[in-house]
Design an enzyme around this catalytic site. Structure first.
Site, short mmCIF file in Angstrom:
data_model
loop_
_atom_site.label_atom_id
_atom_site.label_comp_id
_atom_site.label_asym_id
_atom_site.label_seq_id
_atom_site.Cartn_x
_atom_site.Cartn_y
_atom_site.Cartn_z
N ASP A 39 0.83 -1.20 0.00
CA ASP A 39 0.00 0.00 0.00
C ASP A 39 0.87 1.25 0.00
O ASP A 39 0.62 2.21 -0.75
CB ASP A 39 -0.92 -0.02 1.22
CG ASP A 39 -1.77 1.23 1.33
OD1 ASP A 39 -2.58 1.49 0.44
OD2 ASP A 39 -1.60 1.97 2.32
N GLU A 62 -2.12 -5.30 -3.62
CA GLU A 62 -1.17 -4.55 -2.78
C GLU A 62 -0.09 -5.48 -2.24
O GLU A 62 1.09 -5.09 -2.16
CB GLU A 62 -1.92 -3.86 -1.64
CG GLU A 62 -2.79 -2.71 -2.10
CD GLU A 62 -3.56 -2.05 -0.98
OE1 GLU A 62 -3.94 -0.87 -1.14
OE2 GLU A 62 -3.80 -2.71 0.06
#
Length: 230
Positions: free
Chosen positions: A54, A124
């Site tokens: 992320d 992610e």
């Protein structure tokens, strides 16, 4: 037989993402949901790689649009970044790569449809795995490749009139148009304009610029991040 099948699937996915792992275990972890590790001891879930990915994703996108779109204001860059890294964009990328078919899921999830949230988290985690395995340049190459069409699409949208878009949303949602409050600072030759966009006396967005128009557009862009997807 099952182990060899899993290795084959990992090789298949590496071809899809155009990256070969030095340590394929990282990719395997990235595809392992916590529901699977709860039923199988000795394995790691992808949560920590998701956390890392992320941050890596956000910085790659931020650096790219900062260097590429130097004509955009800070508010426009912020809006562009937010729509590129939002969960919906990541889920669409995951669907194109068919990531759901590679996930290791617990028995309760294995035979149900894979939710967008699982797909977003997996992408992610894959980004985090590529970063750890190949470094920044490989992670950047992957992110910019899979988001290329969206970067082009959303950067073009930044040429639209934020105020007009926001007005349509507010009229649909609140049956009212947004109001703008302007303040200024500095001498006449270096005046800086600050804008707040209001709905029912509540601040929905703030921005600044070298002109009243630029400040209002920046504030409208900030408000769009809040209301644009509702």
């Amino acid at each position: 037989m099952k182990a060899s099948l899993e290795k084959e699937k990992l090789r298949e996915l590496q071809k899809k993402i155009n990256y070969k792992f030095e340590n394929p275990v990282l990719l395997e972890i990235a595809l392992t949901h916590k529901s699977w590790t709860a039923e199988n001891e000795g394995f790691q879930p992808n949560e920590k790689l998701e956390f890392l990915g992320d941050s890596v994703l956000g910085l790659i996108v931020t650096e790219h649009i900062y260097k590429t779109y130097s004509d955009l204001t800070e508010g426009q860059l912020s809006l562009l970044r937010s729509v590129l890294v939002e969960k919906k964009s990541l889920a669409e990328v995951a669907e194109k790569l068919n990531i759901g078919s590679y996930l290791k899921l617990g028995n309760k999830l294995e035979y149900t449809s894979v939710s967008p949230a699982l797909l977003e988290n997996a992408i992610e985690a894959v980004i985090g795995a590529i970063y750890l395995d190949g470094g920044w340049s490989e992670a950047e190459k992957f992110v910019l490749h899979v988001l290329k069409s969206k970067i082009e699409e959303y950067s073009m949208r930044n040429n639209e009139d934020f105020k007009s878009r926001l007005k349509v949303i507010f009229e649909q949602k609140f049956s009212s148009s947004p109001n703008y409050r302007i303040t200024t600072e500095g001498p006449a030759h270096e005046k800086r304009f600050y804008a707040q966009v209001l709905i029912n006396d509540e601040i929905a967005g703030e921005g600044q610029g070298r002109s009243k128009k630029e400040a209002e557009q920046s504030a409208a862009g900030e408000a769009l991040k809040r209301f644009g997807n509702e």
